[in-house]
Design a protein around this motif. Structure first.
Motif, PDB file in Angstrom:
ATOM      1  N   ALA A 115      20.171 -15.968 -18.076  1.00  0.00           N
ATOM      2  CA  ALA A 115      20.806 -14.688 -17.586  1.00  0.00           C
ATOM      3  C   ALA A 115      22.375 -14.429 -18.431  1.00  0.00           C
ATOM      4  O   ALA A 115      23.113 -15.259 -18.715  1.00  0.00           O
ATOM      5  CB  ALA A 115      21.261 -14.959 -16.126  1.00  0.00           C
ATOM      6  N   ALA A 116      22.339 -13.092 -18.625  1.00  0.00           N
ATOM      7  CA  ALA A 116      23.626 -12.794 -19.264  1.00  0.00           C
ATOM      8  C   ALA A 116      24.025 -11.205 -18.673  1.00  0.00           C
ATOM      9  O   ALA A 116      23.414 -10.435 -18.063  1.00  0.00           O
ATOM     10  CB  ALA A 116      23.233 -12.353 -20.908  1.00  0.00           C
ATOM     11  N   GLY A 117      25.594 -11.067 -18.943  1.00  0.00           N
ATOM     12  CA  GLY A 117      25.938  -9.824 -18.302  1.00  0.00           C
ATOM     13  C   GLY A 117      26.927 -10.198 -17.315  1.00  0.00           C
ATOM     14  O   GLY A 117      26.854 -10.449 -16.073  1.00  0.00           O
ATOM     15  N   GLY A 118      28.268  -9.970 -17.529  1.00  0.00           N
ATOM     16  CA  GLY A 118      29.338 -10.232 -16.495  1.00  0.00           C
ATOM     17  C   GLY A 118      29.540 -11.811 -16.096  1.00  0.00           C
ATOM     18  O   GLY A 118      30.373 -11.872 -15.322  1.00  0.00           O
ATOM     19  N   ILE A 119      28.996 -12.576 -16.928  1.00  0.00           N
ATOM     20  CA  ILE A 119      29.378 -13.989 -16.402  1.00  0.00           C
ATOM     21  C   ILE A 119      30.477 -14.678 -17.225  1.00  0.00           C
ATOM     22  O   ILE A 119      30.338 -14.688 -18.555  1.00  0.00           O
ATOM     23  CB  ILE A 119      27.790 -14.768 -16.614  1.00  0.00           C
ATOM     24  CG1 ILE A 119      26.754 -14.164 -15.829  1.00  0.00           C
ATOM     25  CG2 ILE A 119      28.081 -16.310 -16.310  1.00  0.00           C
ATOM     26  CD1 ILE A 119      25.401 -14.768 -16.290  1.00  0.00           C
ATOM     27  N   MET A 120      31.507 -14.923 -16.743  1.00  0.00           N
ATOM     28  CA  MET A 120      32.756 -15.334 -17.281  1.00  0.00           C
ATOM     29  C   MET A 120      33.266 -16.708 -16.860  1.00  0.00           C
ATOM     30  O   MET A 120      34.320 -17.242 -17.563  1.00  0.00           O
ATOM     31  CB  MET A 120      33.759 -14.134 -16.757  1.00  0.00           C
ATOM     32  CG  MET A 120      33.501 -12.971 -17.425  1.00  0.00           C
ATOM     33  SD  MET A 120      33.549 -12.805 -19.331  1.00  0.00           S
ATOM     34  CE  MET A 120      35.496 -13.032 -19.358  1.00  0.00           C
ATOM     35  N   ASP A 121      32.775 -17.106 -15.765  1.00  0.00           N
ATOM     36  CA  ASP A 121      33.378 -18.582 -15.322  1.00  0.00           C
ATOM     37  C   ASP A 121      32.416 -19.283 -14.345  1.00  0.00           C
ATOM     38  O   ASP A 121      30.998 -19.031 -14.523  1.00  0.00           O
ATOM     39  CB  ASP A 121      34.510 -18.536 -14.349  1.00  0.00           C
ATOM     40  CG  ASP A 121      34.295 -17.346 -13.367  1.00  0.00           C
ATOM     41  OD1 ASP A 121      33.349 -17.311 -12.944  1.00  0.00           O
ATOM     42  OD2 ASP A 121      35.237 -17.008 -12.486  1.00  0.00           O
ATOM     43  N   GLY A 122      32.827 -20.565 -13.836  1.00  0.00           N
ATOM     44  CA  GLY A 122      31.655 -21.316 -12.998  1.00  0.00           C
ATOM     45  C   GLY A 122      30.892 -20.430 -12.086  1.00  0.00           C
ATOM     46  O   GLY A 122      29.947 -21.010 -11.684  1.00  0.00           O
ATOM     47  N   ARG A 123      31.648 -19.705 -11.469  1.00  0.00           N
ATOM     48  CA  ARG A 123      31.001 -19.056 -10.316  1.00  0.00           C
ATOM     49  C   ARG A 123      29.884 -18.191 -10.690  1.00  0.00           C
ATOM     50  O   ARG A 123      29.000 -18.077  -9.975  1.00  0.00           O
ATOM     51  CB  ARG A 123      32.262 -18.140  -9.618  1.00  0.00           C
ATOM     52  CG  ARG A 123      33.247 -18.824  -8.890  1.00  0.00           C
ATOM     53  CD  ARG A 123      34.618 -17.915  -8.493  1.00  0.00           C
ATOM     54  NE  ARG A 123      35.129 -17.357  -9.646  1.00  0.00           N
ATOM     55  CZ  ARG A 123      36.120 -16.381  -9.437  1.00  0.00           C
ATOM     56  NH1 ARG A 123      36.501 -15.995  -8.418  1.00  0.00           N
ATOM     57  NH2 ARG A 123      36.634 -15.804 -10.577  1.00  0.00           N
TER      58      ARG A 123
END
Length: 353
Positions: free
Chosen positions: A215-223
């Motif tokens: 998955a990619a796109g907007g993922i910035m942290d553990g959440r």
């Protein structure tokens, strides 16, 4: 929480965290090695790299880590552009060049030669992982790389594109939601028809293909990582989060712009490269917007604006830079890549307790 899955076993990594192969100098050997040494997968964005530079960079990565890493390359695109079209665009770009004291560049005709040379180096240097963006390679190339035991990663922005990647024979596929920064890998339909968000795209893709989904796109942290894994992805790929890392090769104006931006500022534009990409809104985007539909396709427009962007950075003119960023920019931090990966792992562990 961090049990091995099919993807992490195949890649030989401890954590399902992949640093995106962002072309243009962001992915320094230090960044790649730091991510791999922390248990993720570092990636070299080699799309624009000339063979010798690419080879030297790969060798430096090897000197900094004994862990797996990858190289990302671009599937060649050969658009037809007339001299009349080039003259028109150069006229629109003239005010920027004059202020920066630049001459009109000579733009060569795109070819497949660089791509072919890059693949030769990947094989020669025994790079463990090779990923492709802007399309799929031929089955002959897939077979050639697999004979060398190279793990192959495709890129998709729709379920159908993911299915095309699976059919051609890649081992796993990155699915990029519309939140992603920079260029997305749309190749089978017009870009505007592939603006599917990560949360909608991941589970639908997982339901329709058999190879692992990243998955990619907007993922910035553990959440974001935990959400993606819950949706069925076997790993995440993160770009913008690593642009602001201490090891990043991004220009200082680019890093500062991301750290000070809000989620509504990264907008889609094709004025820098001729291919739609998400970047922080600035003067160059605004001034060139009226001509957007008449600009030559990538990589021609990219070549026409390259010197403008390079010189704008030297003269501290961020208003004329391509400030690629995803929509999660408020979550960006100025940390080492290792701190970022370790922090994500810790946050996920806390969330699943």
């Amino acid at each position: 929480m961090w049990n091995k899955n099919e993807l992490t076993q195949k890649l030989g990594i401890a954590y399902p965290i992949i640093q995106a192969g962002m072309a243009g100098g962001v992915t320094t050997p230090e960044l790649i090695a730091a991510v791999s040494n922390a248990g993720g997968l570092g990636n070299l964005g080699a799309g624009y790299m000339q063979p010798e530079q690419m080879k030297q960079t790969i060798q430096k990565v090897k000197a900094l880590t004994d862990q797996p890493f990858g190289v990302n390359v671009f599937i060649p695109e050969i658009p037809e552009v007339s001299e009349v079209d080039l003259e028109k665009v150069n006229e629109w770009l003239r005010p920027f060049r004059e202020e920066l004291k630049l001459k009109e560049p000579a733009v060569g005709k795109p070819s497949t030669a660089l791509f072919e040379q890059q693949l030769e180096i990947i094989i020669e240097e025994q790079v463990p992982v090779c990923s492709f963006t802007f399309g799929v390679p031929s089955k002959a190339i897939i077979q050639q790389l697999k004979r060398e035991n190279i793990t192959l990663v495709g890129t998709a922005t729709t379920v159908n594109e993911a299915m095309i990647n699976e059919e051609i024979g890649v081992d796993m596929v990155v699915v990029q939601g519309s939140e992603a920064g920079g260029h997305r890998g749309t190749f089978s339909i017009p870009f505007g028809e592939a603006m599917v968000g990560t949360m909608a795209l991941v589970p639908q893709t997982v339901d329709h293909i058999g190879i692992p989904v990243i998955a990619a796109g907007g993922i910035m942290d553990g959440r974001g990582v935990l959400a993606a894994l819950t949706l069925g992805a076997q790993a995440v790929q993160m770009g913008t989060a690593f642009v602001t890392s201490l090891e990043s090769g991004a220009k200082k104006q680019h890093i500062e712009s991301i750290l000070n931006s809000t989620e509504d500022q990264p907008q889609i534009t094709s004025v820098f490269s001729g291919k739609p990409a998400r970047g922080i809104q600035n003067e160059f985007m605004t001034k060139m917007a009226p001509y957007e539909k008449e600009l030559p396709s990538y990589p021609v427009q990219n070549a026409l604006t390259k010197e403008i962007r390079t010189e704008a950075a030297k003269q501290d003119r961020p208003e004329w830079l391509s400030l690629w960023s995803g929509q999660g920019s408020r979550l960006s931090k100025r940390l080492s890549a290792r701190e970022l990966v370790v922090g994500i792992v810790s946050q996920v562990n806390q969330l699943v307790r």
